[in-house]
Motif scaffolding. Structure first.
Motif, PDB file in Angstrom:
ATOM      1  N   ALA A 356       0.102  -1.563  -0.086  1.00 45.08           N
ATOM      2  CA  ALA A 356      -0.277  -0.119   0.151  1.00 45.08           C
ATOM      3  C   ALA A 356       0.921   1.262   0.087  1.00 45.08           C
ATOM      4  O   ALA A 356       0.845   1.900  -0.662  1.00 45.08           O
ATOM      5  N   GLN A 357       2.123   1.433   0.457  1.00 48.21           N
ATOM      6  CA  GLN A 357       2.719   2.454   0.857  1.00 48.21           C
ATOM      7  C   GLN A 357       4.070   2.848  -0.291  1.00 48.21           C
ATOM      8  O   GLN A 357       4.116   3.644  -0.852  1.00 48.21           O
ATOM      9  N   SER A 358       3.435   2.131  -0.841  1.00 44.62           N
ATOM     10  CA  SER A 358       4.589   1.856  -2.703  1.00 44.62           C
ATOM     11  C   SER A 358       3.615   2.590  -3.513  1.00 44.62           C
ATOM     12  O   SER A 358       4.441   3.026  -4.579  1.00 44.62           O
ATOM     13  N   VAL A 359       2.324   1.893  -3.424  1.00 45.99           N
ATOM     14  CA  VAL A 359       2.136   3.187  -4.284  1.00 45.99           C
ATOM     15  C   VAL A 359       0.897   4.023  -4.190  1.00 45.99           C
ATOM     16  O   VAL A 359       0.675   5.438  -4.632  1.00 45.99           O
ATOM     17  N   GLN A 360       0.481   4.655  -2.292  1.00 51.14           N
ATOM     18  CA  GLN A 360       0.567   5.775  -2.127  1.00 51.14           C
ATOM     19  C   GLN A 360       1.011   5.634  -0.538  1.00 51.14           C
ATOM     20  O   GLN A 360       0.948   5.265   0.396  1.00 51.14           O
ATOM     21  N   PRO A 361       2.322   6.779  -0.860  1.00 47.09           N
ATOM     22  CA  PRO A 361       3.167   6.536   0.757  1.00 47.09           C
ATOM     23  C   PRO A 361       3.093   7.322   1.414  1.00 47.09           C
ATOM     24  O   PRO A 361       3.957   7.051   2.798  1.00 47.09           O
ATOM     25  N   SER A 362       2.170   8.260   1.662  1.00 45.76           N
ATOM     26  CA  SER A 362       0.891   8.487   2.976  1.00 45.76           C
ATOM     27  C   SER A 362       0.277   8.198   3.466  1.00 45.76           C
ATOM     28  O   SER A 362       0.286   7.913   4.481  1.00 45.76           O
ATOM     29  N   LEU A 396      -6.993   4.524  -4.143  1.00 45.11           N
ATOM     30  CA  LEU A 396      -8.428   5.195  -4.830  1.00 45.11           C
ATOM     31  C   LEU A 396      -9.336   4.412  -3.425  1.00 45.11           C
ATOM     32  O   LEU A 396     -10.524   5.357  -2.720  1.00 45.11           O
ATOM     33  N   LEU A 397      -9.080   3.407  -2.396  1.00 45.63           N
ATOM     34  CA  LEU A 397     -10.502   3.692  -1.277  1.00 45.63           C
ATOM     35  C   LEU A 397      -9.690   2.996  -0.066  1.00 45.63           C
ATOM     36  O   LEU A 397      -8.778   3.027  -0.444  1.00 45.63           O
ATOM     37  N   PRO A 398     -10.503   4.069   1.020  1.00 43.03           N
ATOM     38  CA  PRO A 398      -9.562   3.373   2.237  1.00 43.03           C
ATOM     39  C   PRO A 398      -9.849   1.913   2.534  1.00 43.03           C
ATOM     40  O   PRO A 398     -10.804   0.629   1.788  1.00 43.03           O
ATOM     41  N   PRO A 399      -8.731   1.076   3.925  1.00 39.99           N
ATOM     42  CA  PRO A 399      -9.189  -0.191   3.505  1.00 39.99           C
ATOM     43  C   PRO A 399     -10.810  -0.908   3.922  1.00 39.99           C
ATOM     44  O   PRO A 399     -11.384  -1.531   3.842  1.00 39.99           O
ATOM     45  N   ALA A 400     -11.237   0.125   4.587  1.00 43.36           N
ATOM     46  CA  ALA A 400     -12.792  -0.096   5.318  1.00 43.36           C
ATOM     47  C   ALA A 400     -13.659  -0.494   3.900  1.00 43.36           C
ATOM     48  O   ALA A 400     -14.155  -1.276   4.029  1.00 43.36           O
ATOM     49  N   ALA A 401     -13.257   0.234   2.753  1.00 42.78           N
ATOM     50  CA  ALA A 401     -13.989   0.184   1.690  1.00 42.78           C
ATOM     51  C   ALA A 401     -13.473  -1.235   0.631  1.00 42.78           C
ATOM     52  O   ALA A 401     -14.833  -1.728   0.288  1.00 42.78           O
TER      53      ALA A 401
END
Length: 867
Positions: A356-362, A396-401
């Motif tokens: 997840a951090q590799s595609v969305q560092p934040s 695109l989506l948070p973990p809950a989604a």
């Protein structure tokens, strides 16, 4: 890693890649001169100022090195910058990371007053027999040296690979092991185990077996890195696009750099090239070439010192094969399966976070998204590819989604990464790749297995298979699916149990629906499990209870699925008959709330069901409400359910509902306790007369609670002692644990602390044997009270916190009027000590908490202490 003879250099028009290492600002003119020299030869310079950061991270320049063919080092006076947290400069690290087999051309500026650490590096280079070095005085002289040396090197290596070379003089150019661009997570033990297998020489063919997306190829690459120095060379044979069995040997020969020029048979050329060499041959994606597997046995003879490491989705079934099954990543801590905090330390969760951090560092793990991350990896059963595809969606989506959409895995899990093989771009493609290798009858069986939920047995497969094309060869067909890693198999108490991965099951259900066979197969499935429910129901209330619970626990997911199908199809009688027959099992397994939801759905679908079906639905709905909402209407609803049972001539149901109506009055704090006692006693007597021991024992528990409401603990002891004797004589373990726990409460209230502790411990042991989480929670609450009474407040807090966690997870709530352990904890002189213990206890799993509780349960009360 040692990869055998020096690699043959490619011709200029194939863009040889030359890695240039030097300090940047100090040698800017020299770097420009080297770049021009390389480009004059129509080669490709690899230099960080052409696009990389001034001080690239280690993994970046390592990746550049692994993709290069020649190393050029240019050194002046400066040793170079040492990054924070590092011990050496990037300049020295680049040299150290250069593969030993890669040609190294070193150029030293002269004269120069080199820094001491650079002098040390140059001295090591001069002792390195794999590197050549020269001095230069100007950028122009450097450019001439580099151009001449590269041209000479190119000519020598191209000549070594000449098509005129005789077979016995042929210099092999091995297909390199692919570069791993992502860290390997959670496979350390696998790497060590497989490395030992291929290194010790006792196994000629090691097969990494697993479904698509499990990480077999990545594991093979890691093994190659671990054992490379033990072999003369490591060869990677990519077979994903090879479908003709006759092309297996030519593909291996091509990876070895052996040309099939027709002069002599290919097998003889292989024998000449491989003789006396100890190679590790990695055969990646061998599953579509299983028909050619016997050729591997011939390779044993051609290269007796070599080892084959194959990745495949199906067992090869050849002599010498040693299968190593690659399992999913762990998704939780086995000691505490329900602990969210511990699950975040499991490899599956760590993989999700890293990707997840590799595609969305934040992206960051927070208390708010932690449960969703754990839910995702557990829903995906630890399958690495599925986890990686899900993690890619955090842009695109948070973990809950993401978790909410995982019921449709096949459409959600598609990769945005363009450089993955097509078969790994989506989970659907991975599954279709595997199923496409099956014969038609196996594909039909796999589709039909989609009606099963999780674990199922061979007997159940046979039961739903009447007149299906695979019915006559079910064992062989199922074996093939297991060997193809589309179905998993395990041994549960000596019985073979099978399971489909979630994504494979979803794919199978899609096929059933597309072929119009979904309803038919679900009807077959439901009939099978209704028969199991009826057969096991009679054993649930007596000495065979534990055996029956174990059998039903094995089938629990399919039992739930069958009842739900009957509900949704509106078959009120069959649905309620199966649901009521397994009342005790649903209680033990913690599904009473779920059954209540289904009963409401049934009433919504069938507004006017037969009386007994209505009675069962009313009973379940009211029973659940009794612990969640103790309003005055509940006793009336249970009275109504009792009347409906009587009208349907079900005396046992009527008596059970009548007792429950009395219990509801007690739980609601009804001041008319005599009326409540009357209902409980009449129901209890009727159940005892009908031989329903468990029902009579539960009635005794209710009467004991009623006496507590009256403030008469002595009377409660009498009632509970009678019920306890009845339960022990009847052999019903569930009700024995329930009444033994309540008996322990009465003993504690009477001041018999040691006897109370023994009673709670006995109840806990029975609950553990049944895997009854609610019973475990009750028992450890009792032992928490004992610990607090003995002044062990930290221990008491741990037990209380563990019980709270179990109750929260299972929604097993005790009526507030009967919660007693908290009053003992409230006596702690330091409340923070209790709170710290409770925080620790919330991380315990049920069995872990039970073991902790039992370890100190039988301590004796000091003399003279009595409350």
């Amino acid at each position: 890693m040692t990869t055998g003879p020096p690699p043959r250099i490619r011709t200029p028009d194939q863009r040889l890649r030359v890695f240039v290492s030097s300090t940047l600002r100090e040698l800017a003119e020299e770097r420009a001169a080297v770049r021009e020299a390389i480009e004059r030869l129509r080669l490709a310079p690899v230099m960080f100022e052409l696009g990389a950061r001034p001080h690239p991270p280690r993994d970046l320049y390592r990746a550049y090195l692994e993709q290069s063919d020649v190393f050029v080092g240019v050194y002046g006076e400066r040793y170079g910058w040492v990054a924070p947290g590092e011990e050496i400069s990037g300049l020295e690290d680049e040299y150290r990371l250069t593969p030993r087999a890669m040609p190294k051309l070193i150029y030293l500026r002269d004269p120069a007053e080199r820094e001491p650490r650079l002098d040390e590096l140059v001295a090591r280079i001069q002792d390195d027999d794999t590197a050549s070095y020269k001095t230069f005085g100007s950028p122009e002289e450097l450019a001439e040296l580099v151009e001449a040396d590269l041209a000479t090197l190119l000519a020598e290596r191209f000549d070594a690979g000449s098509i005129h070379a005789r077979p016995d003089e042929e210099a092999l150019t091995f297909a390199p092991v692919p570069t791993a661009y992502t860290p390997l997570i959670g496979r350390e033990a696998d790497v060590d185990a497989v490395a030992d297998l291929v290194r010790d020489g006792g196994h000629r063919l090691v097969t990494l077996l697993g479904p698509g997306g499990i990480g077999k190829s990545r594991l093979a690459i890691a093994v190659a890195e671990a054992v490379g120095d033990s072999f003369d060379g490591v060869v990677f044979v990519a077979l994903e696009n090879v479908f003709e069995p006759d092309l297996l040997l030519p593909s291996i020969a091509s990876a070895l750099g052996i040309r099939d020029n027709g002069e002599i048979p290919l097998r003889e050329r292989l024998a000449i090239a491989l003789a006396d060499r100890r190679l590790l041959l990695i055969l990646d994606n061998l599953e579509q070439l299983v028909e050619a597997s016997p050729e591997l046995v011939h390779l044993y003879t051609l290269s007796p010192r070599s080892v084959l490491l194959a990745t495949t989705r199906t067992v090869l079934r050849v002599r010498g094969e040693r299968v190593y099954e690659v399992l999913p990543l762990a998704t939780h801590d086995p000691a505490s399966p329900s602990s969210i905090a511990r699950a975040m330390e499991a490899p599956a969760a760590r993989l999700f976070v890293e990707r997840a951090q590799s595609v969305q560092p934040s992206f960051a793990v927070t208390p708010a998204n932690t449960p969703a991350v754990v839910g995702i990896v557990q829903r995906l059963q630890g399958l690495p590819l599925a986890i990686e595809l899900a993690a890619a969606r955090v842009r695109l989506l948070p973990p809950a989604a993401i978790l909410a959409r995982l019921d449709d895995q096949l459409s959600l899990l598609a990769a945005p990464t363009r450089d993955l093989p097509e078969r790994q771009r989506t989970i659907r493609a991975t599954i279709e790749w595997s199923t496409g290798l099956l014969p038609p009858t196996r594909r039909e069986l796999l589709s039909d297995l989609g009606v099963f939920s999780y674990d199922f047995t061979l007997e159940s497969v046979e039961a739903i298979g009447a007149e299906r094309p695979w019915a006559e060869e079910v064992l062989e067909a199922l074996t093939d699916l297991v060997d193809s890693c589309l179905v998993s198999s395990s041994d549960v108490d000596g019985q073979a149990v099978f399971r489909l991965p979630v994504s494979v099951r979803e794919h199978s259900i899609e096929r059933l629906r597309a072929e119009g066979r979904d309803a038919e197969m679900r009807d077959r499935h439901a009939r099978r499990y209704v028969r199991i429910a009826r057969a096991e129901a009679g054993r649930l209330g007596g000495p065979d209870q534990r055996s029956a619970v174990e059998r039903l626990a094995l089938e629990r997911s399919n039992l739930r699925s069958a009842v739900r199908h009957l509900v949704l199809s509106g078959d009120a009688e069959a649905a309620t008959d199966a649901a009521f027959a397994l009342f005790l099992f649903w209680w033990i397994a913690g599904y009473l709330g779920e059954i209540g939801v289904w009963m409401q759905q049934l009433l919504d679908r069938v507004p006017d069901p037969p009386p007994r079906a209505r009675a069962v639905a009313a009973f379940y709905l009211a029973w659940n409400g009794m612990w969640l909402n103790t309003g005055p209407e509940l006793p009336a609803r249970l009275d109504e359910a009792s009347a409906l049972f009587r009208s349907a001539h079900d005396d046992i149901g009527a008596a059970l509902a009548l007792s429950a109506a009395g219990i509801a009055r007690v739980a609601a704090g009804d001041p008319d306790l005599d009326a409540a006692a009357d209902r409980i006693e009449r129901g209890r007597s009727a159940l005892a007369a009908d031989g329903v021991v468990w029902g009579a024992v539960l009635g005794a528990v209710a009467l004991g609670r009623l006496e507590w409401m009256r403030g008469d603990n002595e009377a409660a002891l009498v009632r509970l002692r009678e019920g306890r004797e009845l339960s022990m004589n009847g052999g019903d373990l569930l009700t024995e644990t329930i009444i033994t726990h309540h008996f322990g409460r009465a003993l504690l209230f009477d001041g018999q602390v040691d006897a109370s502790a023994d009673s709670f411990a006995r109840s806990l042991e029975g609950s553990v044997a049944l895997r009854h989480d609610e019973g475990i929670a009750y028992s450890i609450e009792g032992l928490a009270a004992i610990a607090a009474h003995r002044g062990q407040f930290r221990r008491a807090g741990v037990l209380s916190g563990a019980a709270e966690s179990i109750r929260r997870r299972t929604a097993a709530i005790d009526a507030p009027a009967f919660v007693f352990h908290t009053s003992y904890l409230a006596q702690a002189p330091d409340p923070d000590e209790v709170r710290r213990g409770e925080a620790d206890g919330r991380e315990y799993g049920a069995l872990e908490a039970a073991a902790f509780a039992l370890a100190g349960a039988h301590e004796r009360e000091p003399e003279g202490v009595r409350t």
